[in-house]
Scaffold this active site. Sequence first.
Site, PDB file in Angstrom:
ATOM      1  N   ALA A 103      60.953  21.170  34.165  1.00  0.00           N
ATOM      2  CA  ALA A 103      60.570  20.367  32.718  1.00  0.00           C
ATOM      3  C   ALA A 103      59.262  19.468  32.918  1.00  0.00           C
ATOM      4  O   ALA A 103      59.027  18.709  31.998  1.00  0.00           O
ATOM      5  CB  ALA A 103      61.756  19.369  32.567  1.00  0.00           C
ATOM      6  N   ALA A 104      58.534  19.762  34.062  1.00  0.00           N
ATOM      7  CA  ALA A 104      57.275  18.976  33.966  1.00  0.00           C
ATOM      8  C   ALA A 104      56.271  19.168  32.725  1.00  0.00           C
ATOM      9  O   ALA A 104      55.800  18.445  32.212  1.00  0.00           O
ATOM     10  CB  ALA A 104      56.616  19.377  35.486  1.00  0.00           C
ATOM     11  N   GLY A 105      56.427  20.776  32.697  1.00  0.00           N
ATOM     12  CA  GLY A 105      55.447  20.909  31.568  1.00  0.00           C
ATOM     13  C   GLY A 105      56.217  20.345  30.034  1.00  0.00           C
ATOM     14  O   GLY A 105      55.401  20.005  29.367  1.00  0.00           O
ATOM     15  N   ASP A 106      57.330  20.256  30.116  1.00  0.00           N
ATOM     16  CA  ASP A 106      57.980  19.778  28.617  1.00  0.00           C
ATOM     17  C   ASP A 106      57.616  18.425  28.646  1.00  0.00           C
ATOM     18  O   ASP A 106      57.565  17.696  27.692  1.00  0.00           O
ATOM     19  CB  ASP A 106      59.493  20.119  28.651  1.00  0.00           C
ATOM     20  CG  ASP A 106      59.725  21.558  28.587  1.00  0.00           C
ATOM     21  OD1 ASP A 106      58.864  22.230  27.830  1.00  0.00           O
ATOM     22  OD2 ASP A 106      60.740  21.767  29.035  1.00  0.00           O
TER      23      ASP A 106
ATOM     24  N   SER B 218      64.819  13.473  34.644  1.00  0.00           N
ATOM     25  CA  SER B 218      63.627  13.123  35.444  1.00  0.00           C
ATOM     26  C   SER B 218      62.352  12.475  34.549  1.00  0.00           C
ATOM     27  O   SER B 218      61.577  11.989  35.033  1.00  0.00           O
ATOM     28  CB  SER B 218      63.109  14.338  36.142  1.00  0.00           C
ATOM     29  OG  SER B 218      62.322  15.186  35.110  1.00  0.00           O
TER      30      SER B 218
ATOM     31  N   ASP C 121      60.935  18.483  42.613  1.00  0.00           N
ATOM     32  CA  ASP C 121      61.561  19.429  41.524  1.00  0.00           C
ATOM     33  C   ASP C 121      60.739  19.293  40.195  1.00  0.00           C
ATOM     34  O   ASP C 121      60.356  18.431  39.427  1.00  0.00           O
ATOM     35  CB  ASP C 121      63.072  18.926  41.067  1.00  0.00           C
ATOM     36  CG  ASP C 121      63.647  19.784  40.025  1.00  0.00           C
ATOM     37  OD1 ASP C 121      62.983  20.981  39.698  1.00  0.00           O
ATOM     38  OD2 ASP C 121      64.931  19.544  39.779  1.00  0.00           O
TER      39      ASP C 121
ATOM     40  N   THR D 174      47.897  23.983  31.146  1.00  0.00           N
ATOM     41  CA  THR D 174      48.199  23.080  32.156  1.00  0.00           C
ATOM     42  C   THR D 174      48.151  23.794  33.240  1.00  0.00           C
ATOM     43  O   THR D 174      48.264  24.973  33.558  1.00  0.00           O
ATOM     44  CB  THR D 174      49.722  22.505  32.001  1.00  0.00           C
ATOM     45  OG1 THR D 174      50.681  23.721  32.075  1.00  0.00           O
ATOM     46  CG2 THR D 174      49.759  21.881  30.680  1.00  0.00           C
ATOM     47  N   LEU D 175      47.615  22.916  34.615  1.00  0.00           N
ATOM     48  CA  LEU D 175      46.932  23.556  35.582  1.00  0.00           C
ATOM     49  C   LEU D 175      47.947  23.138  36.932  1.00  0.00           C
ATOM     50  O   LEU D 175      47.649  23.162  38.058  1.00  0.00           O
ATOM     51  CB  LEU D 175      45.666  23.302  35.957  1.00  0.00           C
ATOM     52  CG  LEU D 175      44.702  23.654  34.810  1.00  0.00           C
ATOM     53  CD1 LEU D 175      43.684  23.164  35.311  1.00  0.00           C
ATOM     54  CD2 LEU D 175      44.865  25.273  34.445  1.00  0.00           C
TER      55      LEU D 175
END
Length: 295
Positions: A242-245, A284, A239, A212-213
């Site tokens: 947890a974007a990666g999760d 989110s 924010d 992920t970039l």
Amino acid sequence: MTGIVVLGSTNMDLVAYVARPPKRGETVTGREFTTVPGGKGANQAVAAARAGGDVTMIGAVGTDEFGAVLRHTLEASGVDTDLLRTADGPSGTAHIVVDDEGGNSIVVVPGANGTVTALAPGDEAVIATADLLLLQLELPQGAVLDGALAGRRHGVRTVLTPSPVRPLPPELLAAVDLLVPNEHEAAALTGIADPHEAAAALLRSVPEVVVTLGSAGALHAARGTAPLTVPAPRVTAVDTTAAGDTFVGTLAVALAEGRPVEQALAWASAAAALSVQRPGASTSMPYRPEIDAAS
């Protein structure tokens, strides 16, 4: 529905919002504080459930107030918590500072997560029925390895998020089908800063990698195929916690449904883009109709 098992952590996120993070020895004044259910395992479970997966969570919460809230949060998103243990003592916590650019820094205190040192009776039987198994590194390594080996024994596609990043033993990598680091984790694992070169190096240990970039999207690499980069939607981040999760949980559903890789990555990237426009971790995460509309 798509069967996904998550073996991972549950934490209560204690989040402070600041204009900029403090330097060492410095005190800054925050503008807001909140508590949000999180933990990489629970986050991925909630993301997958909201994306339409049939999700079971394996892990542990404590006997404190946080434990009850964490369990309820998972159940409210449709996650099966029958295998979520209750351990004497505090639940895991994550102490998070979020700055005005949407960046974050995190200190995790394992709490009950530290008691999950191996699979418990009944865990492997549920893993054996799954379409896909999600693992991270916020549990003791013995439990992560146990889960990966169980997945391999039963032919379950196993996805590992190597976070918090640390050296990965060969026996764990040998049981992983898909590794999903972010670009910093890929660099830490390989000593190579360039994500494309790092992904190529990781393919010597695992058959498939997604790096992920952030705002640049995601890079897919697999043995015998050309690398593929899928851009991320252009949004203003509030924010990034947890974007990666969110990405991994949504990607798991797409892959388990048999979607082509490029389509799966685009769908997961749309979910992650939605999540960064909202504060918090599990709070989110978008639901399937939102993801469909944004992708």
